[in-house]
Write an enzyme that holds these catalytic residues in place. Structure first.
Site, PDB file in Angstrom:
ATOM      1  N   ARG A 156       0.872  -1.084  -0.119  1.00 27.10           N
ATOM      2  CA  ARG A 156       0.037   0.012   0.232  1.00 27.10           C
ATOM      3  C   ARG A 156       1.032   1.282  -0.049  1.00 27.10           C
ATOM      4  O   ARG A 156       1.854   1.423   0.716  1.00 27.10           O
ATOM      5  CB  ARG A 156      -0.944  -0.053   1.300  1.00 27.10           C
ATOM      6  CG  ARG A 156      -2.230   0.855   1.053  1.00 27.10           C
ATOM      7  CD  ARG A 156      -3.085   0.804   2.353  1.00 27.10           C
ATOM      8  NE  ARG A 156      -3.661  -0.604   2.676  1.00 27.10           N
ATOM      9  CZ  ARG A 156      -4.184  -1.154   3.473  1.00 27.10           C
ATOM     10  NH1 ARG A 156      -4.363  -0.059   4.748  1.00 27.10           N
ATOM     11  NH2 ARG A 156      -4.762  -2.166   3.941  1.00 27.10           N
TER      12      ARG A 156
ATOM     13  N   ASP B  47     -13.637  -1.653  -0.910  1.00 30.24           N
ATOM     14  CA  ASP B  47     -13.518  -2.603  -2.039  1.00 30.24           C
ATOM     15  C   ASP B  47     -14.192  -3.636  -1.402  1.00 30.24           C
ATOM     16  O   ASP B  47     -13.990  -4.987  -1.741  1.00 30.24           O
ATOM     17  CB  ASP B  47     -11.756  -2.765  -2.048  1.00 30.24           C
ATOM     18  CG  ASP B  47     -11.324  -3.621  -0.547  1.00 30.24           C
ATOM     19  OD1 ASP B  47     -11.871  -3.089   0.524  1.00 30.24           O
ATOM     20  OD2 ASP B  47     -10.351  -4.643  -0.600  1.00 30.24           O
TER      21      ASP B  47
ATOM     22  N   HIS C 128     -14.153  -7.492   8.919  1.00 30.36           N
ATOM     23  CA  HIS C 128     -13.802  -8.769   8.017  1.00 30.36           C
ATOM     24  C   HIS C 128     -14.578  -9.973   8.683  1.00 30.36           C
ATOM     25  O   HIS C 128     -14.379 -10.287   9.864  1.00 30.36           O
ATOM     26  CB  HIS C 128     -12.377  -8.876   8.126  1.00 30.36           C
ATOM     27  CG  HIS C 128     -11.343  -7.807   7.354  1.00 30.36           C
ATOM     28  ND1 HIS C 128     -11.430  -7.917   5.965  1.00 30.36           N
ATOM     29  CD2 HIS C 128     -10.630  -7.089   7.737  1.00 30.36           C
ATOM     30  CE1 HIS C 128     -10.656  -7.168   5.565  1.00 30.36           C
ATOM     31  NE2 HIS C 128      -9.981  -6.467   6.761  1.00 30.36           N
TER      32      HIS C 128
ATOM     33  N   LYS D 214      -3.866  -6.356  -2.946  1.00 32.92           N
ATOM     34  CA  LYS D 214      -4.090  -7.713  -2.218  1.00 32.92           C
ATOM     35  C   LYS D 214      -3.900  -9.014  -2.972  1.00 32.92           C
ATOM     36  O   LYS D 214      -4.615  -8.955  -4.087  1.00 32.92           O
ATOM     37  CB  LYS D 214      -5.447  -7.605  -1.591  1.00 32.92           C
ATOM     38  CG  LYS D 214      -5.619  -6.494  -0.486  1.00 32.92           C
ATOM     39  CD  LYS D 214      -7.085  -6.436  -0.043  1.00 32.92           C
ATOM     40  CE  LYS D 214      -7.234  -5.309   1.157  1.00 32.92           C
ATOM     41  NZ  LYS D 214      -8.503  -5.105   1.727  1.00 32.92           N
TER      42      LYS D 214
ATOM     43  N   ASP E  49     -14.888  -5.899   1.187  1.00 30.22           N
ATOM     44  CA  ASP E  49     -14.383  -6.972   2.003  1.00 30.22           C
ATOM     45  C   ASP E  49     -14.714  -6.896   3.575  1.00 30.22           C
ATOM     46  O   ASP E  49     -14.573  -7.734   4.218  1.00 30.22           O
ATOM     47  CB  ASP E  49     -13.183  -7.456   1.751  1.00 30.22           C
ATOM     48  CG  ASP E  49     -11.951  -6.461   2.031  1.00 30.22           C
ATOM     49  OD1 ASP E  49     -12.209  -5.441   2.591  1.00 30.22           O
ATOM     50  OD2 ASP E  49     -10.782  -6.584   1.697  1.00 30.22           O
ATOM     51  N   ARG E  50     -15.139  -5.537   3.982  1.00 29.92           N
ATOM     52  CA  ARG E  50     -15.263  -5.253   5.145  1.00 29.92           C
ATOM     53  C   ARG E  50     -17.111  -4.779   5.356  1.00 29.92           C
ATOM     54  O   ARG E  50     -17.432  -3.941   4.604  1.00 29.92           O
ATOM     55  CB  ARG E  50     -14.656  -4.333   5.940  1.00 29.92           C
ATOM     56  CG  ARG E  50     -13.337  -4.915   5.969  1.00 29.92           C
ATOM     57  CD  ARG E  50     -12.273  -3.936   6.832  1.00 29.92           C
ATOM     58  NE  ARG E  50     -12.242  -2.742   6.395  1.00 29.92           N
ATOM     59  CZ  ARG E  50     -12.125  -1.698   7.421  1.00 29.92           C
ATOM     60  NH1 ARG E  50     -12.165  -1.747   8.648  1.00 29.92           N
ATOM     61  NH2 ARG E  50     -12.168  -0.347   6.974  1.00 29.92           N
TER      62      ARG E  50
ATOM     63  N   ASP F 260     -16.980  -1.221   2.835  1.00 29.38           N
ATOM     64  CA  ASP F 260     -15.758  -0.171   2.960  1.00 29.38           C
ATOM     65  C   ASP F 260     -15.484  -0.050   1.270  1.00 29.38           C
ATOM     66  O   ASP F 260     -16.185  -0.473   0.456  1.00 29.38           O
ATOM     67  CB  ASP F 260     -14.433  -0.911   3.669  1.00 29.38           C
ATOM     68  CG  ASP F 260     -13.869  -2.158   2.846  1.00 29.38           C
ATOM     69  OD1 ASP F 260     -14.637  -2.639   2.110  1.00 29.38           O
ATOM     70  OD2 ASP F 260     -12.735  -2.496   3.183  1.00 29.38           O
TER      71      ASP F 260
ATOM     72  N   SER G 219      -8.462  -0.164  -0.399  1.00 31.86           N
ATOM     73  CA  SER G 219      -9.487  -0.349   0.447  1.00 31.86           C
ATOM     74  C   SER G 219     -10.112   1.003   1.092  1.00 31.86           C
ATOM     75  O   SER G 219     -10.900   1.525   0.331  1.00 31.86           O
ATOM     76  CB  SER G 219      -8.765  -1.165   1.879  1.00 31.86           C
ATOM     77  OG  SER G 219      -9.393  -1.707   2.580  1.00 31.86           O
ATOM     78  N   HIS G 220     -10.072   1.111   2.572  1.00 34.55           N
ATOM     79  CA  HIS G 220     -10.657   2.272   3.154  1.00 34.55           C
ATOM     80  C   HIS G 220      -9.770   3.442   3.397  1.00 34.55           C
ATOM     81  O   HIS G 220     -10.032   4.413   3.948  1.00 34.55           O
ATOM     82  CB  HIS G 220     -11.083   1.757   4.388  1.00 34.55           C
ATOM     83  CG  HIS G 220     -10.039   1.363   5.495  1.00 34.55           C
ATOM     84  ND1 HIS G 220      -9.507   0.116   5.086  1.00 34.55           N
ATOM     85  CD2 HIS G 220      -9.642   1.947   6.274  1.00 34.55           C
ATOM     86  CE1 HIS G 220      -8.566   0.164   6.138  1.00 34.55           C
ATOM     87  NE2 HIS G 220      -8.470   1.049   6.907  1.00 34.55           N
TER      88      HIS G 220
END
Length: 467
Positions: A16, A246, A331, A115, A248-249, A244, A105-106
């Site tokens: 990242r 992407d 997650h 990822k 995944d959360r 979020d 992501s966030h």
């Protein structure tokens, strides 16, 4: 040819950085070269590649594909979508050996990252360091891979709808749910999913916009759930679900506007699962409430506390054969009737399924949970060279006293008042603290213990560090 990465971008669970400062197309190309070389040496030939809705994602995707094909990998481009759609493409296609999702992501809009999945397992820790080593040494396999495009969105949505199999859809006809995609990559998948779900569905911010004009896409921060809370109240919905950036959360709001935190969602999923599969192991991270571990045990499951970090949790699930795991951060991993990765859209459908099978509304399930008083996750800057050492000193002092401590990930100390946790972040130069009690006074005593331990190591709970 060789490539040196900026020292801050190769992290424990993913890669990242800040676009134009610490991360750019040359890095993406080198990641493709390194990952492709490692996969080729392990006998793999094909990689699925997806990307999120950030402005910089298409540029990074282009460079990543160049790097992969230059190392002899064939590439399956699945286009823009949530991270779990990339995981789905990797897990469900027999001809695919690895997967890379470009996503920030966030994080703020100027960040981006990667990822990765390698032959069905998370690619993290030592794997990521090996990418850096190979880049610096220019130790890459050469080849010329082919590129194809593959449409997976419809198959992915179909697969998620499988979570409702065996449930009487008449039971769900009056269901009313709100959804907030936060202008993240889950928007288009959510629109297709909601159109096929029974009941009435109200959607917010499904248009993908990498500038996140409405609110930041992080459902663990309560202020980002305000629009969803207002929607649930305004339309008298049963509950609301947020994602979020992407996908995944998951975050959630019940019909009374109460937040359902990650560990509380896991209580609902666990109760549903244990009614069908008694005795299984259910994993949660060290930040999760004691109420969750108690709830799993009460319903006949084996609770297991494990380290924070999606890659670490996925690895532990494989090792223990656990069908369900989750983190405080939202997650949630379903290996029960699914692939074992974190997918917030699927978790949303499983919430509908769990409530239907348990015969209670999400609001009733949330209302039945014991009222715990806890701190938010407190994060404070600590010099990188001190962060792990300080945790070690604290662990040693606790071990020499009479308190009960769990050192799975940092130090989690249980007392009559409840518990407190101090751990070092794997991804930033911060320490993370959290405490939980059944009373306000108990919580104050626990926080005082945290401060006392920090002071003994020459630290203090200073200004809060952001994510």
């Amino acid at each position: 040819m060789s490539h040196d990465f900026h020292p801050t971008v190769l992290r424990e669970y993913d890669i990242r950085g800040i676009i134009g400062e610490t991360l750019g197309p040359d890095d993406a190309r080198a990641i493709g070269r390194g990952f492709g070389s490692m996969l080729a040496e392990a006998g793999g030939t094909k990689v699925a590649v997806g990307y999120d809705g950030r402005v910089s994602s298409p540029m990074l995707e282009h460079a990543l594909v160049e790097g992969l094909t230059a190392s002899g990998m064939d590439v399956v481009r699945i286009g823009m979508g949530p991270t779990p759609m990339l995981y789905y493409a990797e897990a469900s296609a027999e001809d695919v050996d690895g997967g890379i999702q470009i996503t920030g992501s966030h994080n703020p809009a100027n960040y981006n990252g990667f990822k990765m999945v390698f032959q069905g397992r998370p690619f993290f820790g030592a794997d990521i360091q090996e990418l850096g080593r190979r880049g610096a040494a220019g130790e890459w396999v050469d080849g010329a891979g082919e590129v194809e495009e593959r449409e997976v969105l419809d198959a992915y949505v179909d697969r998620m709808l499988g979570a409702l199999e065996g449930i009487d859809t008449a039971k769900l006809a009056n269901l009313k749910v709100g959804w907030d995609a936060g202008n993240g990559a889950a928007g288009p998948a959510l629109e297709k999913l909601a159109a096929r779900l029974p009941g009435e569905h109200h959607l917010l911010y499904t248009e993908v916009d990498g500038n996140f004009p409405n609110h930041h896409p992080d459902p663990t921060v309560e202020e980002n759930l305000e629009d969803l809370r207002a929607l649930v109240a305004d339309k008298s919905l049963d509950f609301g679900v947020a994602f979020d950036g992407d996908g995944d959360r998951i975050g959630a709001i019940d019909g009374d506007g109460r937040v359902i935190w990650g560990d509380q969602l896991l209580m609902i999923y666990a109760e549903d699962l244990l009614s069908r599969r008694p005795g299984v192991t259910i994993i949660a991270d060290v930040k999760a409430s004691r109420a969750l571990f108690d709830h799993v045990a009460t319903h006949g499951g084996e609770p297991l506390m494990w380290k924070t970090g999606h890659s670490l949790i996925k690895s532990k699930m494989k090792e223990t054969g656990s069908p369900l795991a989750g983190e405080m951060s939202g997650h949630v991993f379903f290996a029960d009737e699914y692939f074992g990765y974190d997918d917030a859209l699927y978790a949303g459908v499983r919430l509908i399924a769990a409530a239907a099978r348990l015969g209670k509304s999400v609001t009733e399930l949330r209302g039945a949970m014991p009222p715990m008083v806890n701190t938010p996750e407190m994060r404070f800057q600590v010099d990188e060279s001190r962060k792990f050492a300080a945790i070690g000193e604290i662990a040693e002092r606790i071990a020499n006293g009479d308190a009960v401590a769990d050192t799975t990930d940092g130090v989690r100390v249980t007392t009559d008042d409840g518990w407190w946790l101090l751990r070092a972040s794997n991804t930033q130069d911060v320490l993370v603290a959290r405490a939980e009690s059944e009373s306000r006074e108990g919580l104050e005593r626990l926080v005082a213990q945290i401060d006392e331990q920090l002071a003994a190591s020459g630290l203090e709970r200073g200004p809060q560090a952001g994510h």
